[in-house]
Write an enzyme that holds these catalytic residues in place. Structure first.
Site, PDB file in Angstrom:
ATOM      1  N   LYS A 124       0.841  -1.214   0.000  1.00 47.07           N
ATOM      2  CA  LYS A 124       0.000   0.000   0.000  1.00 47.07           C
ATOM      3  C   LYS A 124       0.865   1.247   0.000  1.00 47.07           C
ATOM      4  O   LYS A 124       0.499   2.250  -0.608  1.00 47.07           O
ATOM      5  CB  LYS A 124      -0.957   0.006   1.203  1.00 47.07           C
ATOM      6  N   LYS A 147      -4.192 -11.088  -6.219  1.00 46.74           N
ATOM      7  CA  LYS A 147      -5.499 -11.335  -5.591  1.00 46.74           C
ATOM      8  C   LYS A 147      -6.559 -10.434  -6.231  1.00 46.74           C
ATOM      9  O   LYS A 147      -6.252  -9.323  -6.685  1.00 46.74           O
ATOM     10  CB  LYS A 147      -5.421 -11.128  -4.077  1.00 46.74           C
ATOM     11  N   LYS A 152     -10.615  -4.768  -4.739  1.00 54.80           N
ATOM     12  CA  LYS A 152     -11.556  -3.709  -5.102  1.00 54.80           C
ATOM     13  C   LYS A 152     -10.878  -2.654  -5.955  1.00 54.80           C
ATOM     14  O   LYS A 152     -11.531  -1.884  -6.628  1.00 54.80           O
ATOM     15  CB  LYS A 152     -12.047  -2.998  -3.830  1.00 54.80           C
TER      16      LYS A 152
HETATM   17  P1  TYM Z   1     -10.882  -6.256   3.591  1.00 52.15           P
HETATM   18  O1  TYM Z   1     -11.948  -5.255   3.831  1.00 52.15           O
HETATM   19  O2  TYM Z   1      -9.811  -5.914   2.613  1.00 52.15           O
HETATM   20  O3  TYM Z   1     -11.512  -7.637   3.157  1.00 52.15           O
HETATM   21  C1  TYM Z   1     -12.536  -8.273   3.900  1.00 52.15           C
HETATM   22  C2  TYM Z   1     -12.282  -9.773   3.917  1.00 52.15           C
HETATM   23  O4  TYM Z   1     -12.236 -10.286   2.583  1.00 52.15           O
HETATM   24  C3  TYM Z   1     -11.057 -11.079   2.426  1.00 52.15           C
HETATM   25  N1  TYM Z   1     -10.600 -10.977   1.015  1.00 52.15           N
HETATM   26  C4  TYM Z   1     -10.384 -12.023   0.212  1.00 52.15           C
HETATM   27  N2  TYM Z   1     -10.512 -13.357   0.400  1.00 52.15           N
HETATM   28  C5  TYM Z   1     -10.227 -14.164  -0.646  1.00 52.15           C
HETATM   29  N3  TYM Z   1      -9.822 -13.723  -1.872  1.00 52.15           N
HETATM   30  C6  TYM Z   1      -9.690 -12.401  -2.106  1.00 52.15           C
HETATM   31  N4  TYM Z   1      -9.321 -11.970  -3.315  1.00 52.15           N
HETATM   32  C7  TYM Z   1      -9.966 -11.485  -1.044  1.00 52.15           C
HETATM   33  N5  TYM Z   1      -9.943 -10.130  -0.936  1.00 52.15           N
HETATM   34  C8  TYM Z   1     -10.322  -9.840   0.338  1.00 52.15           C
HETATM   35  C9  TYM Z   1     -10.050 -10.469   3.377  1.00 52.15           C
HETATM   36  O5  TYM Z   1      -9.033 -11.394   3.694  1.00 52.15           O
HETATM   37  C10 TYM Z   1     -10.935 -10.141   4.570  1.00 52.15           C
HETATM   38  O6  TYM Z   1     -11.099 -11.284   5.372  1.00 52.15           O
HETATM   39  N6  TYM Z   1      -7.867  -5.689   7.522  1.00 52.15           N
HETATM   40  C11 TYM Z   1      -9.100  -6.289   7.060  1.00 52.15           C
HETATM   41  C12 TYM Z   1     -10.317  -5.861   7.860  1.00 52.15           C
HETATM   42  C13 TYM Z   1     -10.199  -6.048   9.326  1.00 52.15           C
HETATM   43  C14 TYM Z   1     -10.314  -7.267  10.041  1.00 52.15           C
HETATM   44  C15 TYM Z   1     -10.170  -6.930  11.397  1.00 52.15           C
HETATM   45  C16 TYM Z   1     -10.526  -8.592   9.642  1.00 52.15           C
HETATM   46  C17 TYM Z   1     -10.006  -5.061  10.241  1.00 52.15           C
HETATM   47  N7  TYM Z   1      -9.984  -5.595  11.480  1.00 52.15           N
HETATM   48  C18 TYM Z   1     -10.218  -7.897  12.393  1.00 52.15           C
HETATM   49  C19 TYM Z   1     -10.584  -9.551  10.638  1.00 52.15           C
HETATM   50  C20 TYM Z   1     -10.415  -9.213  11.988  1.00 52.15           C
HETATM   51  C21 TYM Z   1      -9.331  -5.898   5.630  1.00 52.15           C
HETATM   52  O7  TYM Z   1      -8.828  -4.913   5.153  1.00 52.15           O
HETATM   53  O8  TYM Z   1     -10.220  -6.687   4.980  1.00 52.15           O
END
Ligand code: TYM
Length: 343
Positions: free
Chosen positions: A119, A201, A204
């Site tokens: 990032k 991956k 978004k």
């Molecule tokens: P975020 O918002 O980027 O994504 C939400 C969830 O989706 C999963 N994910 C994927 N899984 C499989 N293939 C993909 N291409 C893919 N893209 C996204 C992410 O692994 C995530 O589980 N930091 C986290 C949010 C967060 C969080 C937490 C998660 C903040 N605090 C505490 C768990 C526990 C995030 O940015 O997810």
């Protein structure tokens, strides 16, 4: 929280950022498992709006996206009767605990985070301290609730390892305080790849619309994106992740969408051409996303119901978080105000 049964259910916590719409990767890697796990876990699911601030957001857009993401959680099948659904900024303890935990986290540990490195490269003009300490806030989210399991995609694994390390360090210094959380990373859906560049991956933020399937895409758009998915010229279907990343990704998506393993996917498609793999994968995804889209459109217009859900969720989460904050502050030696000290 009264019944005995409820007390012994393992605690699950997870979250997603309200930055743009969710992708099929978010659903197959995370949300689909949240829905399943709420049945036999004490579940908390959070719209992590504080995390979204590490990238500059338009205030009006952010406000709107927080609510629409909550609607999408519900549309995917999160049931507010079974799970606590809330917005991170409604529970101040997340930010409070993040500060405390940052003093138990080493710079070197944060410097090793691959997501920070990625990032920081993509947002060179705004490499803010929040982007750097982001995993500490995530550790706070998880540790506040005594979480046992955290269902996430593969990309969050390193952040979870950090949360575990910080919790262990704190416990070693002050005695057992935090539960050590386990990642829950599914086999099939945890690494949904970009349809145009299948070594990356699905995210978004990919430039090409064709690269990602959004949860609210209509059937036509989904079919088009899968038909245009990049494969290769080998013209055979095998599970060879390094040699055929595009084909492996489609097999994986089909498997995750239909509840089948990679072996079953291979058995189903091995004598077929890429065209059939693409179309059947699109059909399996459409079968999941169409009803989600329908429910979302209903829910997202009922803002008073959404607010009711989020307010009730925040009240429950605040109460649980306060118990942990009091314990942590007490252990560290921060004097507790009398109204805060409830034993
Ligand atoms: P975020 O918002 O980027 O994504 C939400 C969830 O989706 C999963 N994910 C994927 N899984 C499989 N293939 C993909 N291409 C893919 N893209 C996204 C992410 O692994 C995530 O589980 N930091 C986290 C949010 C967060 C969080 C937490 C998660 C903040 N605090 C505490 C768990 C526990 C995030 O940015 O997810």
């Amino acid at each position: 929280m009264g019944s005995r049964e409820e007390k012994v259910r393992p605690i699950v916590f997870s979250g997603a950022q309200p930055t743009g719409q969710l992708t099929l990767g978010n659903y197959l890697g995370a949300l689909s498992h949240w829905v399943a796990m709420q049945e036999d876990h004490d579940a908390l699911f959070c719209v992590v709006d504080l995390h979204a601030l590490t990238i500059r957001q338009e205030p009006e857009v952010l406000r709107e996206q927080v609510l629409s993401l909550a609607a999408l959680f519900l549309a995917c099948g999160i049931d507010p009767e079974k799970s606590t659904v809330f917005v991170q900024s409604h529970v101040p303890a997340h930010a409070e605990l993040a500060w405390l935990l940052s003093t138990f986290t080493q710079m070197g540990e944060l410097e090793r985070m691959t997501q920070f490195k990625d990032k920081a490269l993509r947002h060179r003009q705004n490499v803010n301290a929040g982007l750097f300490t982001y995993p500490v806030l995530m550790a706070a989210d998880i540790l506040l609730y005594g979480t046992h399991r955290v269902p996430v995609g593969e990309d969050q694994k390193q952040h979870l390892e950090l949360a575990r390390d910080v919790a262990l360090r704190f416990n070693n210094l002050y005695g057992p305080t935090f539960e050590i959380p386990e990642p829950f990373i599914s086999k099939g859906g945890a690494r949904v790849k970009d349809l145009q560049e299948p070594t990356k991956k699905m995210s978004k933020t990919a430039e090409s619309e064709l690269a990602r399937v959004m949860l609210l895409d209509d059937a036509q758009a989904i079919m088009k994106k899968f038909k245009k998915a990049v494969t290769d010229s080998l013209a055979h279907i095998a599970d060879d992740e390094s040699g055929q990343p595009g084909v492996t990704n489609l097999l994986n998506i089909w498997g995750a969408a239909t509840g089948r393993s990679m072996e079953e996917a291979l058995a189903h498609f091995s004598h077929n051409q890429y065209g059939k793999l693409k179309v059947e994968t699109a059909e399996a995804v459409i079968a999941i996303l169409e009803p989600i889209g329908r429910r979302y459109r209903e829910l997202n217009t009922d803002r008073s119901y959404l607010w009711e859900v989020l307010q009730a969720g925040a009240a429950k989460a605040r109460e649980r978080a306060e118990g942990m904050m009091v314990r942590v502050m007490d252990r560290i030696g921060l004097p507790l105000e009398r109204q805060r000290f409830r034993g």
